[in-house]
Structures are given as C-alpha cells and as structure tokens.
Write a protein that holds these residues in place. Structure first.
Motif, PDB file in Angstrom:
ATOM      1  N   UNK A  92     -20.055 -30.382  29.375  1.00 64.23           N
ATOM      2  CA  UNK A  92     -19.973 -31.351  30.300  1.00 64.23           C
ATOM      3  C   UNK A  92     -20.795 -30.655  31.625  1.00 64.23           C
ATOM      4  N   UNK A  93     -21.889 -31.186  31.895  1.00 64.81           N
ATOM      5  CA  UNK A  93     -22.815 -30.862  32.791  1.00 64.81           C
ATOM      6  C   UNK A  93     -22.047 -30.789  34.282  1.00 64.81           C
ATOM      7  N   UNK A  94     -21.008 -31.580  34.617  1.00 64.30           N
ATOM      8  CA  UNK A  94     -20.653 -31.562  35.977  1.00 64.30           C
ATOM      9  C   UNK A  94     -19.327 -30.592  35.902  1.00 64.30           C
ATOM     10  N   UNK A  95     -18.687 -30.333  34.702  1.00 63.54           N
ATOM     11  CA  UNK A  95     -17.489 -29.276  34.988  1.00 63.54           C
ATOM     12  C   UNK A  95     -17.587 -27.959  34.335  1.00 63.54           C
ATOM     13  N   UNK A  96     -18.590 -27.942  33.500  1.00 62.01           N
ATOM     14  CA  UNK A  96     -18.660 -26.588  32.419  1.00 62.01           C
ATOM     15  C   UNK A  96     -20.079 -25.756  32.557  1.00 62.01           C
ATOM     16  N   UNK A  97     -20.658 -25.851  33.639  1.00 64.38           N
ATOM     17  CA  UNK A  97     -21.723 -25.246  33.845  1.00 64.38           C
ATOM     18  C   UNK A  97     -21.858 -24.742  35.398  1.00 64.38           C
ATOM     19  N   UNK A  98     -22.236 -23.491  35.502  1.00 63.41           N
ATOM     20  CA  UNK A  98     -22.447 -22.997  36.952  1.00 63.41           C
ATOM     21  C   UNK A  98     -23.482 -22.393  37.137  1.00 63.41           C
ATOM     22  N   UNK A  99     -24.857 -22.775  37.541  1.00 63.12           N
ATOM     23  CA  UNK A  99     -25.869 -21.998  37.852  1.00 63.12           C
ATOM     24  C   UNK A  99     -25.654 -20.786  38.548  1.00 63.12           C
ATOM     25  N   UNK A 100     -26.491 -19.665  38.173  1.00 60.77           N
ATOM     26  CA  UNK A 100     -26.147 -18.448  38.949  1.00 60.77           C
ATOM     27  C   UNK A 100     -27.687 -17.970  39.242  1.00 60.77           C
ATOM     28  N   UNK A 101     -27.700 -16.885  40.228  1.00 58.81           N
ATOM     29  CA  UNK A 101     -28.994 -16.350  40.741  1.00 58.81           C
ATOM     30  C   UNK A 101     -29.367 -15.149  39.559  1.00 58.81           C
ATOM     31  N   UNK A 102     -29.458 -15.664  38.365  1.00 52.78           N
ATOM     32  CA  UNK A 102     -29.581 -14.651  37.372  1.00 52.78           C
ATOM     33  C   UNK A 102     -28.387 -14.411  36.738  1.00 52.78           C
ATOM     34  N   UNK A 103     -28.080 -14.168  35.174  1.00 53.48           N
ATOM     35  CA  UNK A 103     -26.875 -13.853  34.839  1.00 53.48           C
ATOM     36  C   UNK A 103     -26.356 -12.501  35.226  1.00 53.48           C
ATOM     37  N   UNK A 104     -27.047 -11.796  35.654  1.00 54.49           N
ATOM     38  CA  UNK A 104     -26.299 -10.156  36.310  1.00 54.49           C
ATOM     39  C   UNK A 104     -25.403 -10.578  37.358  1.00 54.49           C
ATOM     40  N   UNK A 105     -25.992 -11.518  38.083  1.00 49.50           N
ATOM     41  CA  UNK A 105     -24.971 -11.916  39.194  1.00 49.50           C
ATOM     42  C   UNK A 105     -23.471 -12.345  38.715  1.00 49.50           C
ATOM     43  N   UNK A 106     -23.691 -13.080  37.201  1.00 50.98           N
ATOM     44  CA  UNK A 106     -22.411 -13.510  36.905  1.00 50.98           C
ATOM     45  C   UNK A 106     -21.383 -12.435  36.236  1.00 50.98           C
ATOM     46  N   UNK A 107     -21.946 -11.117  35.856  1.00 49.12           N
ATOM     47  CA  UNK A 107     -21.234 -10.243  35.745  1.00 49.12           C
ATOM     48  C   UNK A 107     -20.188  -9.622  37.030  1.00 49.12           C
ATOM     49  N   UNK A 108     -20.987  -9.675  38.219  1.00 49.73           N
ATOM     50  CA  UNK A 108     -20.165  -9.316  39.396  1.00 49.73           C
ATOM     51  C   UNK A 108     -19.186 -10.588  39.615  1.00 49.73           C
ATOM     52  N   UNK A 109     -19.522 -11.738  39.655  1.00 51.01           N
ATOM     53  CA  UNK A 109     -18.744 -12.583  40.013  1.00 51.01           C
ATOM     54  C   UNK A 109     -17.331 -12.857  38.960  1.00 51.01           C
ATOM     55  N   UNK A 110     -17.653 -12.856  37.827  1.00 53.65           N
ATOM     56  CA  UNK A 110     -16.560 -12.664  37.046  1.00 53.65           C
ATOM     57  C   UNK A 110     -15.606 -11.684  36.987  1.00 53.65           C
ATOM     58  N   UNK A 111     -16.163 -10.240  37.394  1.00 52.80           N
ATOM     59  CA  UNK A 111     -15.472  -9.269  37.685  1.00 52.80           C
ATOM     60  C   UNK A 111     -14.471  -9.503  39.056  1.00 52.80           C
ATOM     61  N   UNK A 112     -15.102 -10.023  39.927  1.00 47.63           N
ATOM     62  CA  UNK A 112     -14.519 -10.237  41.179  1.00 47.63           C
ATOM     63  C   UNK A 112     -13.495 -11.399  41.071  1.00 47.63           C
ATOM     64  N   UNK A 113     -13.494 -12.339  40.218  1.00 46.76           N
ATOM     65  CA  UNK A 113     -12.761 -13.369  39.974  1.00 46.76           C
ATOM     66  C   UNK A 113     -11.475 -12.992  39.517  1.00 46.76           C
ATOM     67  N   UNK A 114     -11.582 -12.069  38.235  1.00 47.43           N
ATOM     68  CA  UNK A 114     -10.356 -11.996  37.288  1.00 47.43           C
ATOM     69  C   UNK A 114     -10.071 -10.709  37.282  1.00 47.43           C
ATOM     70  N   UNK A 115     -10.508  -9.606  37.967  1.00 46.34           N
ATOM     71  CA  UNK A 115      -9.879  -8.408  38.153  1.00 46.34           C
ATOM     72  C   UNK A 115      -9.370  -7.902  39.400  1.00 46.34           C
TER      73      UNK A 115
END
Length: 389
Positions: A92-115
């Motif tokens: 779902x383009x509206x709810x299941x996708x989040x653009x990032x400033x490179x996927x490396x950024x996602x490693x940090x965001x996921x860690x901050x969100x869940x750990x």
C-alpha cells in the motif's frame, strides 16, 4: 578544555573505510596512482531519464521547499509498482512505504524505534558493521549468530534458537538483522531461507529486519523480497535502496517497507530527526524505478566483465572463492601462506598501490578473507592484476 563524550561515542569506532581512505588520499597526494577496489561505490551513471527528470524538477519553484516527512505520493507509488514488478509483492503506497535518506538511515531509525537499553539484538557474525555499531550506540546488547561457511553462509538456526531462549537473552531479544543477497559473502537469497526466518520471528516474537540492497546485481535467479513470504508483514520490515541497483549511491535515497504499524512507529522517530528529502531527488528516484529490465541487464553485463577480471586478480593472489556469489563484491579466502587479511591489504596498498577490503571489518570470522569491489572499469582491474603479478 574538552567536554566529556557521551558513552555511545566511546562504544563505537570510526568506520574502517573512513580511516583507510584517508591513507589512500595521502598516497594519492604523494603522486601514487591508487586502484581502489575496496568500497562499493558504483561508478556507472544513473539512467538518462533519471538525470533528465532531476534537471526538470529542480527548475520548478515549488521544488525547493520542505516536503512531507513521508516522501511524495509519486515516489511511494513508484516504489509500490517497483515491488510489484520486481518481487511480486503488493504494498500500500500510502501506509506501507516510508522513503529514507538511504537505507543506512533506516538501520538507525529502526533501532531507535524498537530498542531500549539492555534489549538484545541478533546480528550475523559477518555483516554490515552498522548493524552492530548502531545497536551498541543505543545501549542494546549484541549477540552474533554464526553463518555456516560450508552451508552457503546460511544462518545456524539451532544457535539462533539457543541465543533467543538462553538465560541471558530470554525475553529481551527484539530485533534480528538479516541481509540476503549477503554482504560480504555474496550468498544468494532463497525462498527456503526467508520462510525459515519468518517462521523463526513468529515463534519468538521478534522483529525481523531485512536489508535488501543487492538483489538486482548479478542475480542468477529472479530477485526475492522477504515480504513475499506468507506472514512476513506481521513480523518483518525490509530496507531497500537505489544506491547499488540504480547507480545512485550519492543521492541517498532508499525506503523501508512493512506493515502500517511499523511504518507509523518509525515515522514518529524519523520526523523528529530530519525534515524530509529534496523534491527533485524524489522525483528523479520515482523515474529511476521505472528503468526497464533491459537497462538492468546491460548494467549487469558490465559487472560480469569486471567479475572475470576480479577472478583473475584473486587467482593471482592464490585465493579461493565461490562462483555463485551475487551483488557488488567478491568474497575470497586467503591461502595458508598469507599471514592475515590485514597484512595482505596493507602490503598491496603500500607496495602495489592496490586497495582491497580486509574481511575482518565485517566480523572476526573474516580475518582469513578479503572482499573485492566491482566498482571500477574492467581496464583498471586488469591493471591491478598486472601490478600484483
């Protein structure tokens, strides 16, 4: 006077390539021609239509202001179409996708969100150093899980189970990092592997984080997304990127895909850290995602020619390697006559002016390995072979 650093600044080190490339620059400044086969920095161009879209977009007055934190609708729709065409996955383009400033950024965001501090994180014993570094910066406890060298560098699921259920990590394991096609070993993704991973995440109630930037590079079979597995969206998210697959590393454009609840949670953190991406880059990225299958075949044909030259280089070093690898790198084992990867890398750089990556930077098990990049023209790789011979 120097203000004391936070603990997290003491818990990690400067990225190896940041340090080593400074040495490369010093040698270049001294007049040496360094052939850099160490890093995965694609030297090929994005598609012409990508560049044209960037130029057109940057000329629009509305392109230069702040954009939405979730990226443009056009970019999210392009990612959804790309996933449908490439992997057979519906997003779902509206709810299941989040653009990032490179996927490396996602490693940090996921860690901050869940750990939380003290939570347990499972990382492969050979893998991208950021998985470990970010986890440690947050104060989580990192547990390495082994990859079976003689089993195609697949996870040892028995050890993984012991790690999750052991007295030290029981009920504290929150994240499991997975990355296939695997960097640095080049091990391909398989449906059986992903099915096992999803089942493991369900059984142990942990979030499976799959890093998937290499699936379109020298892939010998149709590419696979973890999200194509039944039940994956309930327990998994996937990071992806245009850096490697579309020759856009410096553009810093990637995304996270997963269930709405995971996307919304990460967005809560991300929206407090940055203010979105540059609109022309997002417009051009949306265009890049429409690149034809033929465009990808032509890029891979270039890499195939370079691969043959890298094999010649590794043969000159008496290294052994698998020919089944996928992605931008070749992982090779040193002969017994070589002391260590670090010794070989330093010798090649200082005496032959050829730089390759030592395997230990991806984990201690890599001390007897090296990684060679395909991100230089074939002629430069052949020059490196001549120097080594």
């Amino acid at each position: 006077m120097i203000i004391p650093l936070a603990h997290r600044a003491d818990q990690t080190q400067e990225y190896y390539f940041s340090v080593k490339l400074a040495e490369v620059r010093r040698l270049q400044a001294a007049g040496h021609d360094i052939i850099n086969l160490g890093i995965g920095n694609p030297d090929l161009m994005p598609s012409p239509n990508t560049i044209d879209t960037l130029i057109q977009s940057v000329q629009q007055p509305a392109a230069h202001g702040y954009q939405t934190y979730k990226g443009t609708p056009a970019l999210r729709q392009a990612i959804a179409k790309f996933y449908s065409h490439t992997y057979g996955v519906s997003l779902d383009a509206d709810t299941e996708i989040l653009p990032l400033i490179g996927s490396k950024e996602g490693i940090t965001h996921l860690s901050l969100t869940f750990l939380n501090e003290g939570d347990a994180v499972l990382v492969p014993e050979l893998g991208y150093p950021a998985y470990r570094a970010v986890s440690q910066m947050i104060g989580a406890t990192v547990y390495e899980y082994p990859l079976l060298e003689h089993g195609g560098w697949q996870p040892d699921w028995n050890v993984l189970t012991d790690l999750v259920t052991g007295s030290e990590s029981a009920n504290r394991t929150k994240l499991l990092w997975l990355n296939y096609p695997h960097m640095p070993t080049g091990a391909p993704a398989t449906r059986a592997l992903f099915e096992r991973a999803v089942r493991f995440a369900h059984d142990h109630k942990i979030l499976l984080c799959h890093d998937n930037p290499y699936s379109l590079i020298l892939n010998k079979k149709p590419p696979i997304s973890l999200l194509s597995i039944d039940g994956a969206k309930e327990v998994a998210v996937e990071l992806n990127s245009l850096s490697k697959s579309h020759n856009m590393a410096g553009w810093r454009i990637g995304w996270m895909a997963g269930a709405k609840a995971y996307v919304d949670a990460v967005l809560t953190i991300k929206s407090n850290i940055d203010s979105g991406q540059f609109r022309p880059i997002m417009d051009a990225a949306a265009e890049a995602l429409t690149n034809s299958d033929e465009w990808h075949r032509e890029r891979n044909a270039v890499y195939q020619g370079r691969l043959d030259a890298v094999h010649a280089l590794l043969n000159a070093l008496n290294c052994t390697y698998s020919t089944d690898q996928e992605g931008l790198f070749i992982w090779a084992k040193l002969p017994d006559s070589v002391e260590s990867a670090e010794a070989l890398v330093d010798s090649l750089l200082r005496t032959k002016h050829v730089f390759i990556a030592p395997g230990f930077i991806f984990g201690p098990k890599g001390n007897r390995y090296v990684r060679v990049s395909l991100c230089l023209p074939k002629e430069r790789i052949e020059e490196a072979v001549k120097r080594i011979k």
